[in-house]
Scaffold this active site. Sequence first.
Site, short mmCIF file in Angstrom:
data_model
loop_
_atom_site.label_atom_id
_atom_site.label_comp_id
_atom_site.label_asym_id
_atom_site.label_seq_id
_atom_site.Cartn_x
_atom_site.Cartn_y
_atom_site.Cartn_z
N ASN A 14 41.21 32.66 44.07
CA ASN A 14 40.60 33.35 45.22
C ASN A 14 41.48 33.36 46.47
OD1 ASN A 14 38.22 34.84 45.80
ND2 ASN A 14 37.59 33.22 47.22
N GLY A 16 44.41 35.09 46.77
CA GLY A 16 44.96 36.42 47.04
C GLY A 16 46.04 36.86 46.09
N LYS A 39 47.97 41.01 33.27
CA LYS A 39 47.12 39.85 33.59
C LYS A 39 46.92 39.16 32.24
CE LYS A 39 43.77 37.52 36.02
NZ LYS A 39 43.76 36.89 37.35
N THR A 43 39.47 35.37 33.16
CA THR A 43 38.18 34.73 32.84
C THR A 43 37.14 35.24 33.83
OG1 THR A 43 38.52 32.82 34.30
CG2 THR A 43 39.38 32.64 32.04
N ASP A 51 40.19 42.12 37.64
CA ASP A 51 41.57 42.06 38.11
C ASP A 51 42.45 43.03 37.32
OD1 ASP A 51 40.94 40.11 39.90
OD2 ASP A 51 42.29 38.58 39.10
N GLU A 116 50.17 38.63 36.86
CA GLU A 116 49.27 37.79 37.66
C GLU A 116 48.69 36.66 36.83
OE1 GLU A 116 45.78 39.57 39.53
OE2 GLU A 116 45.03 37.57 40.02
N ILE A 209 60.12 39.54 50.97
CA ILE A 209 59.66 38.98 49.69
C ILE A 209 60.30 39.75 48.53
CG2 ILE A 209 57.62 38.71 48.19
CD1 ILE A 209 55.97 38.28 50.81
N1 LIG Z 1 44.47 39.39 53.27
C1 LIG Z 1 43.23 39.67 52.86
N2 LIG Z 1 42.38 40.33 53.70
C2 LIG Z 1 41.12 40.62 53.31
N3 LIG Z 1 40.60 40.31 52.09
C3 LIG Z 1 41.43 39.66 51.23
C4 LIG Z 1 42.76 39.32 51.56
N4 LIG Z 1 43.31 38.68 50.49
C5 LIG Z 1 42.36 38.63 49.55
N5 LIG Z 1 41.23 39.22 49.97
C6 LIG Z 1 39.96 39.34 49.23
O1 LIG Z 1 39.60 38.02 48.84
C7 LIG Z 1 39.11 38.01 47.49
C8 LIG Z 1 40.03 37.11 46.64
O2 LIG Z 1 41.32 37.70 46.60
P1 LIG Z 1 42.02 37.94 45.17
O3 LIG Z 1 41.07 38.57 44.22
O4 LIG Z 1 43.32 38.63 45.40
O5 LIG Z 1 42.25 36.41 44.74
P2 LIG Z 1 42.96 35.88 43.41
O6 LIG Z 1 43.88 34.80 43.80
O7 LIG Z 1 43.55 37.04 42.67
O8 LIG Z 1 41.73 35.27 42.59
P3 LIG Z 1 41.66 34.94 41.01
O9 LIG Z 1 42.18 33.57 40.84
O10 LIG Z 1 40.21 35.07 40.71
O11 LIG Z 1 42.47 35.98 40.29
C9 LIG Z 1 39.09 39.45 47.03
O12 LIG Z 1 37.81 40.01 47.29
C10 LIG Z 1 40.13 40.11 47.92
O13 LIG Z 1 39.90 41.51 48.11
C1 LIG Z 2 37.30 32.64 37.40
C2 LIG Z 2 38.38 32.66 38.46
N1 LIG Z 2 38.33 33.95 39.14
C3 LIG Z 2 39.76 32.46 37.85
N2 LIG Z 2 40.09 33.61 37.03
C4 LIG Z 2 39.88 31.20 37.00
C5 LIG Z 2 40.10 30.01 37.88
C6 LIG Z 2 40.24 28.73 37.08
C7 LIG Z 2 40.36 27.53 37.99
C8 LIG Z 2 40.30 26.23 37.22
C9 LIG Z 2 40.49 25.05 38.15
O1 LIG Z 2 41.56 25.00 38.83
O2 LIG Z 2 39.56 24.24 38.28
MG LIG Z 3 43.11 37.84 40.82
#
Ligand SMILES: Nc1ncnc2c1ncn2[C@@H]1O[C@H](COP(=O)(O)OP(=O)(O)OP(=O)(O)O)[C@@H](O)[C@H]1O
Ligand SMILES: C[C@H](N)[C@H](N)CCCCCC(=O)O
Ligand SMILES: [Mg+2]
Length: 224
Positions: A14, A16, A39, A43, A51, A116, A209
């Site tokens: 979560n 980003g 990806k 999960t 995603d 990712e 980057i």
């Molecule tokens: N810079 C940002 N500004 C606004 N919203 C953001 C930003 N970065 C991420 N988000 C929002 O926060 C939420 C989590 O971001 P994201 O889905 O990219 O996380 P993730 O690391 O890919 O999570 P996961 O581990 O589930 O794949 C999403 O709803 C995304 O749109």
């Molecule tokens: C479901 C979530 N959005 C991710 N895809 C999976 C994150 C697993 C985290 C496990 C952990 O670190 O405890």
């Molecule tokens: Mg993601």
Amino acid sequence: MKYAPIFITATNTNVGKTYTTLKLLEALSAKGLRVGVMKPIETGVLDVPLDATLLFETAKRFHPALAQLSLKEIVPYCFELPASPFVAKGRKKVSVEVLQKAYEKIASLCDIVLIEGAGGLLVPIEEDLYMYDFIRLFEAKTLLVGHDALGCINDILLNLHLLDSLGVEDYEWCVNFKEERESFDKITLPFLKKTFGRVLSVQDNMPLIVKSLVTNGDMNGDVL
Ligand SMILES: Nc1ncnc2c1ncn2[C@@H]1O[C@H](COP(=O)(O)OP(=O)(O)OP(=O)(O)O)[C@@H](O)[C@H]1O
Ligand SMILES: C[C@H](N)[C@H](N)CCCCCC(=O)O
Ligand SMILES: [Mg+2]
């Protein structure tokens, strides 16, 4: 020209990864690269893998040839439980050969592939397979995305320490300013600036980057 793939990970779920992967996709496409996405494992999939679908649909807009691939090839493993793959998969087995084959097919159509992860680097997949193993499996460069809230110093340093102890050399890290830009500058930036000299962010430094991660080893490290 072919470039090493980029594995996008984060200090946690979560933070980003998907958001950052989309920004990278845009930036690299704007430079004329044919960009693929993957990806490997998703999960928390109830009906469609959110995603993978978002990444795939966006990538096809920039590189329509990807339409010959199926979503299943972009995300070979989907599990329902929103958990680590190790827990979500139950008795199923995640095969690295299946992942490699899927990656090769995507890469055959692209100049670079953005991969990712799920969650963070130490998310377990099998007894002897963790998310960080994907760096070597795909011979990828790594982009670590940190969050911007209090606690990000600890989280970023822990992950950098892990990458260094794993012998991962080709990595870059950045902060995703999602919620706390104001407080970040006051409570976090002074330490990170002093320690690292520069702090890259998704919002302000995508060109740097890209420059840091997209080099073609065969061409004496020519950068984009
Ligand atoms: N810079 C940002 N500004 C606004 N919203 C953001 C930003 N970065 C991420 N988000 C929002 O926060 C939420 C989590 O971001 P994201 O889905 O990219 O996380 P993730 O690391 O890919 O999570 P996961 O581990 O589930 O794949 C999403 O709803 C995304 O749109
Ligand atoms: C479901 C979530 N959005 C991710 N895809 C999976 C994150 C697993 C985290 C496990 C952990 O670190 O405890
Ligand atoms: Mg993601």
